[in-house]
Design a protein around this motif. Structure first.
Motif, PDB file in Angstrom:
ATOM      1  N   ALA A  17       0.830  -1.209   0.000  1.00 36.70           N
ATOM      2  CA  ALA A  17       0.000   0.000   0.000  1.00 36.70           C
ATOM      3  C   ALA A  17       0.861   1.254   0.000  1.00 36.70           C
ATOM      4  O   ALA A  17       0.439   2.307  -0.506  1.00 36.70           O
ATOM      5  N   PHE A  18       2.080   1.158   0.544  1.00 34.03           N
ATOM      6  CA  PHE A  18       2.968   2.318   0.536  1.00 34.03           C
ATOM      7  C   PHE A  18       3.396   2.676  -0.895  1.00 34.03           C
ATOM      8  O   PHE A  18       3.642   3.845  -1.194  1.00 34.03           O
ATOM      9  N   VAL A  19       3.504   1.695  -1.752  1.00 32.46           N
ATOM     10  CA  VAL A  19       3.798   1.969  -3.161  1.00 32.46           C
ATOM     11  C   VAL A  19       2.635   2.729  -3.782  1.00 32.46           C
ATOM     12  O   VAL A  19       2.830   3.704  -4.521  1.00 32.46           O
ATOM     13  N   ALA A  20       1.414   2.275  -3.491  1.00 35.75           N
ATOM     14  CA  ALA A  20       0.229   2.955  -4.022  1.00 35.75           C
ATOM     15  C   ALA A  20       0.176   4.402  -3.539  1.00 35.75           C
ATOM     16  O   ALA A  20      -0.109   5.322  -4.327  1.00 35.75           O
ATOM     17  N   LEU A  21       0.467   4.627  -2.257  1.00 34.05           N
ATOM     18  CA  LEU A  21       0.467   5.988  -1.728  1.00 34.05           C
ATOM     19  C   LEU A  21       1.563   6.824  -2.375  1.00 34.05           C
ATOM     20  O   LEU A  21       1.362   8.006  -2.687  1.00 34.05           O
ATOM     21  N   GLY A  22       2.741   6.213  -2.578  1.00 31.51           N
ATOM     22  CA  GLY A  22       3.830   6.938  -3.217  1.00 31.51           C
ATOM     23  C   GLY A  22       3.487   7.367  -4.636  1.00 31.51           C
ATOM     24  O   GLY A  22       3.846   8.467  -5.064  1.00 31.51           O
ATOM     25  N   ILE A  23       2.801   6.509  -5.372  1.00 22.97           N
ATOM     26  CA  ILE A  23       2.393   6.862  -6.741  1.00 22.97           C
ATOM     27  C   ILE A  23       1.320   7.947  -6.718  1.00 22.97           C
ATOM     28  O   ILE A  23       1.261   8.804  -7.616  1.00 22.97           O
ATOM     29  N   ALA A  24       0.496   7.958  -5.671  1.00 25.25           N
ATOM     30  CA  ALA A  24      -0.572   8.950  -5.589  1.00 25.25           C
ATOM     31  C   ALA A  24      -0.052  10.347  -5.282  1.00 25.25           C
ATOM     32  O   ALA A  24      -0.662  11.340  -5.697  1.00 25.25           O
ATOM     33  N   VAL A  25       1.067  10.442  -4.561  1.00 24.52           N
ATOM     34  CA  VAL A  25       1.556  11.752  -4.122  1.00 24.52           C
ATOM     35  C   VAL A  25       1.788  12.720  -5.276  1.00 24.52           C
ATOM     36  O   VAL A  25       1.255  13.841  -5.260  1.00 24.52           O
ATOM     37  N   PRO A  26       2.574  12.376  -6.313  1.00 25.18           N
ATOM     38  CA  PRO A  26       2.775  13.345  -7.394  1.00 25.18           C
ATOM     39  C   PRO A  26       1.494  13.650  -8.163  1.00 25.18           C
ATOM     40  O   PRO A  26       1.316  14.764  -8.671  1.00 25.18           O
ATOM     41  N   LEU A  27       0.599  12.667  -8.261  1.00 23.78           N
ATOM     42  CA  LEU A  27      -0.661  12.910  -8.961  1.00 23.78           C
ATOM     43  C   LEU A  27      -1.514  13.923  -8.206  1.00 23.78           C
ATOM     44  O   LEU A  27      -2.177  14.780  -8.810  1.00 23.78           O
ATOM     45  N   ILE A  28      -1.487  13.835  -6.875  1.00 28.40           N
ATOM     46  CA  ILE A  28      -2.223  14.807  -6.064  1.00 28.40           C
ATOM     47  C   ILE A  28      -1.568  16.179  -6.162  1.00 28.40           C
ATOM     48  O   ILE A  28      -2.247  17.206  -6.314  1.00 28.40           O
ATOM     49  N   ARG A  29      -0.240  16.213  -6.119  1.00 27.83           N
ATOM     50  CA  ARG A  29       0.468  17.495  -6.208  1.00 27.83           C
ATOM     51  C   ARG A  29       0.229  18.179  -7.555  1.00 27.83           C
ATOM     52  O   ARG A  29       0.116  19.402  -7.626  1.00 27.83           O
ATOM     53  N   GLU A  30       0.174  17.370  -8.601  1.00 23.62           N
ATOM     54  CA  GLU A  30      -0.058  17.914  -9.944  1.00 23.62           C
ATOM     55  C   GLU A  30      -1.545  18.073 -10.254  1.00 23.62           C
ATOM     56  O   GLU A  30      -1.910  18.552 -11.326  1.00 23.62           O
ATOM     57  N   ARG A  31      -2.395  17.643  -9.312  1.00 22.76           N
ATOM     58  CA  ARG A  31      -3.849  17.671  -9.495  1.00 22.76           C
ATOM     59  C   ARG A  31      -4.276  16.927 -10.752  1.00 22.76           C
ATOM     60  O   ARG A  31      -5.173  17.344 -11.485  1.00 22.76           O
ATOM     61  N   ALA A  32      -3.600  15.802 -10.956  1.00 26.94           N
ATOM     62  CA  ALA A  32      -3.938  14.944 -12.104  1.00 26.94           C
ATOM     63  C   ALA A  32      -5.045  13.990 -11.670  1.00 26.94           C
ATOM     64  O   ALA A  32      -4.860  12.782 -11.564  1.00 26.94           O
ATOM     65  N   TRP A  33      -6.226  14.555 -11.428  1.00 30.69           N
ATOM     66  CA  TRP A  33      -7.326  13.785 -10.856  1.00 30.69           C
ATOM     67  C   TRP A  33      -7.799  12.649 -11.753  1.00 30.69           C
ATOM     68  O   TRP A  33      -8.106  11.550 -11.240  1.00 30.69           O
ATOM     69  N   PRO A  34      -7.893  12.823 -13.075  1.00 32.27           N
ATOM     70  CA  PRO A  34      -8.315  11.683 -13.915  1.00 32.27           C
ATOM     71  C   PRO A  34      -7.363  10.488 -13.805  1.00 32.27           C
ATOM     72  O   PRO A  34      -7.804   9.348 -13.708  1.00 32.27           O
ATOM     73  N   ARG A  35      -6.052  10.757 -13.819  1.00 32.03           N
ATOM     74  CA  ARG A  35      -5.080   9.664 -13.679  1.00 32.03           C
ATOM     75  C   ARG A  35      -5.204   9.001 -12.314  1.00 32.03           C
ATOM     76  O   ARG A  35      -5.167   7.770 -12.199  1.00 32.03           O
ATOM     77  N   LEU A  36      -5.309   9.813 -11.281  1.00 30.16           N
ATOM     78  CA  LEU A  36      -5.436   9.266  -9.929  1.00 30.16           C
ATOM     79  C   LEU A  36      -6.676   8.397  -9.818  1.00 30.16           C
ATOM     80  O   LEU A  36      -6.629   7.307  -9.238  1.00 30.16           O
ATOM     81  N   LEU A  37      -7.767   8.845 -10.400  1.00 31.41           N
ATOM     82  CA  LEU A  37      -9.008   8.081 -10.334  1.00 31.41           C
ATOM     83  C   LEU A  37      -8.893   6.774 -11.104  1.00 31.41           C
ATOM     84  O   LEU A  37      -9.312   5.715 -10.618  1.00 31.41           O
ATOM     85  N   ARG A  38      -8.271   6.826 -12.286  1.00 33.72           N
ATOM     86  CA  ARG A  38      -8.135   5.609 -13.093  1.00 33.72           C
ATOM     87  C   ARG A  38      -7.258   4.572 -12.380  1.00 33.72           C
ATOM     88  O   ARG A  38      -7.613   3.394 -12.279  1.00 33.72           O
ATOM     89  N   ILE A  39      -6.098   5.019 -11.914  1.00 35.17           N
ATOM     90  CA  ILE A  39      -5.176   4.082 -11.257  1.00 35.17           C
ATOM     91  C   ILE A  39      -5.803   3.508  -9.997  1.00 35.17           C
ATOM     92  O   ILE A  39      -5.717   2.296  -9.738  1.00 35.17           O
ATOM     93  N   THR A  40      -6.454   4.372  -9.201  1.00 34.81           N
ATOM     94  CA  THR A  40      -7.084   3.907  -7.968  1.00 34.81           C
ATOM     95  C   THR A  40      -8.181   2.900  -8.265  1.00 34.81           C
ATOM     96  O   THR A  40      -8.286   1.856  -7.595  1.00 34.81           O
ATOM     97  N   ALA A  41      -9.006   3.192  -9.266  1.00 39.40           N
ATOM     98  CA  ALA A  41     -10.121   2.295  -9.594  1.00 39.40           C
ATOM     99  C   ALA A  41      -9.604   0.937 -10.072  1.00 39.40           C
ATOM    100  O   ALA A  41     -10.092  -0.114  -9.637  1.00 39.40           O
ATOM    101  N   VAL A  42      -8.615   0.953 -10.965  1.00 39.31           N
ATOM    102  CA  VAL A  42      -8.077  -0.309 -11.486  1.00 39.31           C
ATOM    103  C   VAL A  42      -7.422  -1.110 -10.361  1.00 39.31           C
ATOM    104  O   VAL A  42      -7.629  -2.323 -10.240  1.00 39.31           O
ATOM    105  N   ALA A  43      -6.623  -0.429  -9.527  1.00 43.97           N
ATOM    106  CA  ALA A  43      -5.950  -1.122  -8.426  1.00 43.97           C
ATOM    107  C   ALA A  43      -6.961  -1.708  -7.447  1.00 43.97           C
ATOM    108  O   ALA A  43      -6.814  -2.851  -6.993  1.00 43.97           O
ATOM    109  N   ALA A  44      -7.997  -0.944  -7.132  1.00 38.00           N
ATOM    110  CA  ALA A  44      -8.994  -1.405  -6.163  1.00 38.00           C
ATOM    111  C   ALA A  44      -9.776  -2.596  -6.694  1.00 38.00           C
ATOM    112  O   ALA A  44      -9.970  -3.600  -5.995  1.00 38.00           O
ATOM    113  N   VAL A  45     -10.237  -2.494  -7.932  1.00 36.90           N
ATOM    114  CA  VAL A  45     -11.039  -3.576  -8.518  1.00 36.90           C
ATOM    115  C   VAL A  45     -10.201  -4.841  -8.678  1.00 36.90           C
ATOM    116  O   VAL A  45     -10.653  -5.958  -8.370  1.00 36.90           O
TER     117      VAL A  45
END
Length: 493
Positions: free
Chosen positions: A318-346
């Motif tokens: 999960a720390f890898v997932a959080l690490g990947i999310a950090v730059p996406l949140i900083r860059e406000r790349a919400w579509p990418r964050l949503l796609r990666i999160t959805a695919v990883a979760a499912v």
């Protein structure tokens, strides 16, 4: 490789010209004292290539000797009582049975030599030593090819993993069916190898890990040595595959090769110990590299799937997932964050609930409540038990350590140069902080921190991560021999 939205700085120049020299990171008195020691050692012969490589070879050679002397049933006190090919050959050639005192006299300096050898090679590199990165990698391949044929050293985990695989091969659920319940009980050859303290512990690994155990057990059948050998080979392949990815993607492939593939301390901890964290590191770094390579839907899909695979091995991914999310949140790349999160979760949901179901998660709460000795939390627990009930103290620990982890990770993240890739800095900081503050921490838990550090510029976290790996490695190498455990409880399976 294009960098993508993956640097801590928003200035495009930071992406185009990453600094590879050690950044001037400020520190306190401890850092200053460590700096004095480091400067003294860097000017010594230890920082020359030949002495550094020689120390690394000597350390690994001594560790291999310990494994070669695991001549069952009188096994070495730091190795499992099981024959792998080279160990069996050593027995036929008259390898001695080592006492606990002799084993300690070998293991302590051997592990220390590995750490000093690593430090010397990195210092030599910082002073201009530039070995061919491909030669570095293939030298690591040769070493790994040897050690996977030697009885596991320093950890009893491979025996537990083999038992879980055998349970799965017999059609049972390793999350509810205990190793001690295998046919024959203690007389079962698989059960006999498992540390007595973990014979009644269910698997705490994810279904992907269980499938690797099952694959090995299907090959091994009723022969646990063969199952363990297959597990060792698979671990070695995962370790080298991660090293290959680093070789192909690092801005400084020499440094990356020295920090990961040719790192004698990691070869001991991960490969010679047969640890699943090598698989987590492989899946994690692959996910990170793909997330940085591009921002298309396909890149995000692959990133999400790889995160899920890592989570399907060990939940700390999960720390890898959080690490990947950090730059996406900083860059406000919400579509990418949503796609990666959805695919990883499912995908994670599918891996768990369409394999062993909720049973695969049930052992985790109990496992997360363990406290290892010696550690700060164990001292906290001992003192607290005189002031409140054990349940209250354990609950307090469960609340405090995640908060401390977040604070320490934020501190470490901000200590790194602002122009480094944020995804690497965040993942390294999170996993490093987890290793330092978690109530239950062992040397192989540093794998993800190391594999991400290999792609970062030189920085002072390297010395601290080496110490965070060295110290627990020195304290926990009994391989399930309760009478020879200098530092506390045996590693969890």
């Amino acid at each position: 490789m294009t960098q993508g939205p993956a640097t801590k700085a928003s200035d495009p120049a930071a992406v185009q010209a990453p600094k590879l020299a050690e950044p001037p990171i400020p520190g306190g008195r401890v850092e200053a004292l460590m700096g004095v020691l480091i400067r003294a050692l860097k000017s010594s012969p230890l920082a020359e290539p030949l002495p550094a490589v020689s120390l690394s070879v000597l350390g690994l050679g001594l560790l291999a000797f310990t494994g070669l002397c695991a001549t069952a049933p009188g096994a070495s006190e730091a190795a499992l009582p099981v024959f792998l090919p080279l160990t069996a050959l050593a027995r036929r050639l008259g390898a001695p049975v080592l006492s606990a005192d002799v084993t300690n006299a070998i293991m302590y300096p051997a592990i220390t030599f590995c750490c000093l050898g690593l430090a010397g090679m990195l210092w030599a590199n910082s002073r201009g030593w530039q070995p061919n990165p491909r030669r570095v990698y293939w030298s690591a391949v040769a070493v790994v090819a040897v050690v996977v044929n030697i009885t596991p050293v320093g950890s009893s985990d491979p025996a537990s993993l083999a038992a879980y695989g055998r349970i799965a091969a017999l059609g049972q659920d390793p999350y509810t069916f205990l190793p001690a319940s295998l046919p024959g009980g203690i007389h079962n050859p698989y059960v006999a190898l498992v540390d007595p303290r973990w014979r009644t512990a269910p698997s705490v690994y994810g279904p992907v890990a269980t499938w690797t155990h099952l694959a090995a057990a299907l090959v091994g059948g009723a022969r646990p040595w063969l199952t363990i050998w297959v597990l060792m080979i698979m671990t070695g392949i995962a370790y080298l595959a991660a090293g290959y990815l680093l070789l192909r993607s690092a801005a400084d492939p020499v440094r990356a090769g020295l920090i990961w593939a040719a790192n004698p301390l990691l070869i001991y901890v991960l490969v010679m110990g047969g640890q699943l964290d090598a698989f987590v590191a492989l899946a994690g770094i692959a996910a990170i590299l793909i997330s940085r390579r591009g921002a298309t839907v396909w890149h995000d899909l692959a990133t999400g799937v790889l995160i899920a695979i890592a989570l399907g091995i060990k939940i700390n991914a999960a720390f890898v997932a959080l690490g990947i999310a950090v730059p996406l949140i900083r860059e406000r790349a919400w579509p990418r964050l949503l796609r990666i999160t959805a695919v990883a979760a499912v995908t994670t949901f599918g891996l768990y609930f369409f394999s062993y179901g909720v049973n695969a998660l049930r052992p985790l709460p109990e496992a997360s409540g363990r406290v290892i000795s010696p550690s700060f939390w164990r001292l906290f627990q001992i003192i607290g038990d005189h002031l409140a009930s054990p349940a209250t103290i354990n609950t307090l620990i469960g609340v405090l350590w995640p908060l401390l982890l977040i604070a320490l990770a934020w501190y470490l993240y901000n200590r790194l140069s602002p122009d480094v890739p944020a995804v690497l800095a965040a993942t390294c900081a999170l996993t490093f902080a987890w290793v330092l503050v978690a109530p239950w921490s062992l040397p192989w838990y540093t794998a993800v921190a190391w594999v991400t550090l290999a792609l970062l510029p030189r920085n002072s976290l390297t010395r601290w991560l080496a110490l965070a790996t060295l110290v627990p490695a020195l304290l926990h190498f009994s391989a399930g021999q309760p009478d020879n455990h200098p530092g506390g409880p045996a590693p969890t399976p």
